[in-house]
Design a protein around this motif. Structure first.
Motif, short mmCIF file in Angstrom:
data_model
loop_
_atom_site.label_atom_id
_atom_site.label_comp_id
_atom_site.label_asym_id
_atom_site.label_seq_id
_atom_site.Cartn_x
_atom_site.Cartn_y
_atom_site.Cartn_z
N GLY A 20 -11.63 10.66 -0.47
CA GLY A 20 -10.73 9.97 0.11
C GLY A 20 -9.22 10.71 -0.02
O GLY A 20 -9.22 11.46 0.77
N HIS A 21 -8.63 10.74 -1.03
CA HIS A 21 -7.20 11.50 -1.08
C HIS A 21 -7.67 12.71 -1.52
O HIS A 21 -8.82 13.23 -2.16
CB HIS A 21 -6.43 10.83 -2.38
CG HIS A 21 -5.56 9.76 -1.59
ND1 HIS A 21 -4.28 10.43 -1.09
CD2 HIS A 21 -5.25 8.42 -1.64
CE1 HIS A 21 -3.66 9.39 -0.63
NE2 HIS A 21 -4.40 8.06 -1.08
N LYS A 30 -15.49 9.31 -3.41
CA LYS A 30 -15.59 8.03 -3.60
C LYS A 30 -17.02 7.69 -4.11
O LYS A 30 -17.21 6.93 -5.00
CB LYS A 30 -15.70 7.09 -2.13
CG LYS A 30 -14.30 7.20 -1.68
CD LYS A 30 -13.11 6.60 -2.45
CE LYS A 30 -11.89 6.62 -1.71
NZ LYS A 30 -10.95 6.21 -2.61
N LEU A 41 0.27 3.92 4.23
CA LEU A 41 0.94 4.89 3.31
C LEU A 41 2.22 5.34 3.95
O LEU A 41 2.66 5.54 5.09
CB LEU A 41 0.04 6.17 3.12
CG LEU A 41 -1.27 5.86 2.47
CD1 LEU A 41 -1.83 7.20 1.90
CD2 LEU A 41 -1.19 4.88 1.50
N HIS A 82 0.45 -1.16 0.00
CA HIS A 82 0.09 0.00 -0.10
C HIS A 82 0.79 1.30 -0.12
O HIS A 82 0.32 2.30 -0.81
CB HIS A 82 -0.93 0.10 1.39
CG HIS A 82 -2.20 0.99 0.95
ND1 HIS A 82 -2.85 1.37 1.90
CD2 HIS A 82 -2.61 1.43 -0.23
CE1 HIS A 82 -3.90 2.23 1.41
NE2 HIS A 82 -3.81 2.21 0.28
S1 CUK Z 1 -5.65 4.88 0.01
CU1 CUK Z 1 -6.66 6.59 1.15
S2 CUK Z 1 -8.29 7.03 0.06
CU2 CUK Z 1 -5.03 3.33 -1.02
CU3 CUK Z 1 -4.25 6.14 -0.56
CU4 CUK Z 1 -7.44 4.93 -1.18
#
Ligand code: CUK
Ligand code: CUA
Length: 678
Positions: A457-458, A479, A258, A189
């Motif tokens: 998300g990101h 999302k 991450l 990841h």
């Molecule tokens: S992760 Cu945090 S929303 Cu794979 Cu970087 Cu998807």
């Protein structure tokens, strides 16, 4: 209304309506070039357009900020992961137009990616895992190559979370050049994240397994399951990762998340978030708590702090063991030698984002309401003084939380990822609240929250994770797309929302549906840094090696040769013919077609598709590609050019004639269609 609109238009354009009308040019019937005070005509027609389409002033301002007229180009590129499509998606800012899908882990017929073309097929086969043909990926984190901590526009790396693989994409031709399967991990990841001069591409694990593959009962989780952070050595001149010069650091069986590389003051260090420090293993049908609740017991998980410069020295001194051919620094060595240190981080963290000056690491806590700001200089001093609050069961030193942080900023529900601008601000995605939180890293205060669409998300910002963020633009990667676009059935696209952050208040200016997999992370780079070629030179270049192919065919040297290993067809293509356009073989022959495009004109791309043999190739100007197949079906098989390249494109065709082995004249028959009987 009209006056207010006029004023806001002036603000956006910085010019008068009159000059706006002139700039629109005489071809626009409504907006004739005007002189002096006759701007009212243009104004009136814009106002009536607004009324007819039900647009507010904010809508029109947003349109003016994002509209890119025909023939004009975007200021920035977005490189986005393509999620389960296994690809990369490229868009432009401010238009949010989709420019390209780059084929990476999944066959893609338009680019001829692993749909016949030998070079790409070999790349994919080289990254097959444990004897299994892998034909998809789950791309999460694209990372652009960096020089001195800023994007240089040369390469893009991306990880495949599902199968622990890594890709190298060359931005000269937006083509994948290398695929690597981790010999250690089953999933990653923290991939791909580069160090500030792209010395290494970091790939860290997500779900612990016995490193290198193999079986161990889940009850032996604590003893036999491990994570790892792999530092893949990147050779910029070769444009390739060099596995022999790469190494990994063994990690405890927490679930690493991450990663981000330190920069400037924290250069030489890397940071990886984690969850499930409880080491829950699930088992909800076996009397154990479900993984999800077992993994959410502790108030704190561990930010992994890695001194990779130190690790490099230990690897060079031979302190490694070898697992599945990979040099691995054992966990006990990493713990004892100061390579691996933990700092507690609040509940189920997500994101570990290093600030532009390299001084701070920001972690979001999915189940916490704060952004936690770790202070690298404090961390460094604590490690130097060996001032630890304890050790984990594997002997890894743990810092005192309060001593390691600069502070926490109360943001709201579900903070995840953080990016930065050029004015000392940070922007954090708030998953639960569906907002972008802008906060000041300078005075650790929340500035403003902007509602975005559901479940961001990101988040990405222009050069927003480099040493020199640009500000200007932020993209919210949402999302859900419920209620945003025309209905397309139960599977909806994702929604990228463009936010203008150049002013004192954030303004949402555009929604862009992303209809190919779930994009996770993106990076945004200034367009002038991308130096893409428009044809391959010299003619006959193999795009995988960027060298003249040994099989390249010169114009006039086209031929068909029968050799020990089959029939070799040396073919060229130029508008609007293949040479040769008749290929005669015998049933059972192996056919090798070597194709060179003699074109050098930009965009004069040809394709090659052949019936019943499952082959599709793309042959851009100057490119050379090879394909091989066994002509096991007798019959007559037209091949044709797949791109409408000229007025005689339809005539750009030929025949593969496969003579039956026994001379009976029997030909291949299409198998009767199978009818579903449900
Ligand atoms: S992760 Cu945090 S929303 Cu794979 Cu970087 Cu998807
Ligand atoms: Cu070549 Cu159509």
């Amino acid at each position: 209304m009209r006056n207010r609109f006029d004023a806001s238009l002036r603000r956006v354009l910085g010019v008068s309506i009159a000059s706006f009308a002139i700039a629109c040019g005489p071809q626009n019937g409504d907006l004739k070039p005007t002189t002096g005070g006759s701007a009212a005509g243009a104004n009136a027609s814009i106002a009536s357009l607004m009324q007819a389409r039900g647009l507010s002033e904010a809508d029109v301002t947003a349109a003016l900020k994002t509209y890119v007229p025909t023939g004009k180009k975007d200021d920035y590129y977005i490189f986005s992961s393509g999620g389960q499509s296994g690809q990369v998606i490229v868009l432009g800012i401010p238009s949010m137009r989709i420019l390209k899908y780059i084929a990476v882990f999944t066959p893609e017929p338009w680019q001829g990616w692993a749909t016949g073309d030998q070079g790409s097929l070999e790349l994919l086969e080289g990254a097959d895992r444990r004897g299994m043909e892998m034909r998809w990926g789950d791309t999460h984190h694209p990372n652009l190559s960096e020089t001195n901590g800023d994007y240089d526009g040369e390469f893009l790396f991306i990880g495949d979370k599902a199968n622990a693989r890594l890709a190298v994409i060359d931005l000269r031709d937006f083509t994948t050049k290398q695929l690597i399967a981790s010999p250690l991990l089953e999933s990653d990841h923290g991939a791909a994240f580069v160090t500030p001069n792209t010395e290494y591409v970091i790939e860290s694990s997500q779900y612990p397994v016995p490193l290198g593959g193999g079986f161990a009962p889940i009850e032996d989780y604590n003893e036999k399951y491990r994570g790892a952070a792999t530092f893949w050595k990147f050779d910029r001149a070769k444009g390739k990762i060099i596995p022999e010069q790469s190494f990994a650091i063994e990690l405890p069986p927490y679930m690493q998340d991450l990663a981000d590389a330190g920069k400037l003051v924290s250069h030489g260090w890397a940071f990886i978030g984690s969850f499930n420090t409880e080491r829950a293993i699930g088992g909800n049908l076996e009397g154990r708590p479900p993984l999800e609740s077992g993994a959410s017991q502790n108030d704190m998980d561990y930010l992994h702090i890695i001194n990779w410069k130190k690790a490099e020295e230990l690897v060079a001194a031979g302190k490694t063991k070898t697992i599945a051919g990979m040099k691995v620094l054992p966990l006990e060595v990493a713990a004892a030698e100061g390579v691996l240190t933990f700092a507690p981080e609040p509940k189920s963290p997500h994101g570990a984002d290093v600030s532009p000056d390299g001084k701070y690491i920001v972690a979001g806590g999915k189940l916490d309401t704060h952004a936690t700001v770790f202070d690298f200089e404090k961390i460094k001093a604590l490690i130097d003084a060996q001032d630890y609050a304890g050790k984990d069961p594997y002997g890894v030193p743990i810092l005192d939380f309060q001593k390691a942080i600069r502070g926490q900023v109360e943001l709201g529900l579900g903070p995840l990822h953080t990016v930065f601008d050029d004015k000392g601000n940070a922007y954090t995605s708030m998953f639960v609240e569906s907002k972008v939180a802008k906060w000041s890293l300078t005075d650790m205060k929340l500035v403003e929250k902007l509602p975005v669409h559901y479940n961001i998300g990101h988040i990405a910002a222009a050069h927003g994770d480099t040493v020199k963020p640009h500000g200007k633009w932020v993209v919210a990667m949402n999302k859900w797309a419920i209620d945003r676009f025309n209905d397309v059935g139960p599977l909806l696209p994702q929604n990228f929302q463009l936010v203008d952050v150049s002013g004192p208040n954030m303004q949402l200016v555009y929604d862009s549906p992303i209809p190919l997999g779930e994009p996770h992370y993106t990076q945004i780079i200034s367009a002038d840094l991308i130096k893409a070629i428009d044809h391959y030179s010299p003619v006959g270049t193999d795009p995988i090696t960027m060298q003249l192919s040994p099989n390249a065919v010169d114009g006039g040297k086209e031929r068909i040769e029968r050799k020990d290993d089959g029939v070799h067809v040396y073919m060229t293509m130029i508008r609007s013919h293949f040479t040769p356009d008749t290929i005669r073989v015998k049933q059972g022959d192996t056919v090798h077609i070597h194709m060179t495009s003699l074109e050098q004109a930009r965009d004069a791309t040809h394709g090659f598709g052949i019936s019943s043999y499952n082959i599709s190739m793309s042959v851009e100007p100057g490119k050379h590609v090879d394909t091989s197949f066994v002509a096991d079906k007798a019959g007559v098989f037209p091949f044709y050019c797949l791109e409408f390249c000229s007025a005689l494109h339809l005539e750009m065709a030929g025949y593969l004639i496969v003579e039956p082995k026994d001379g009976s004249g029997d030909v291949a028959r299409v198998a009767p269609a199978r009818h579903a009987s449900r």
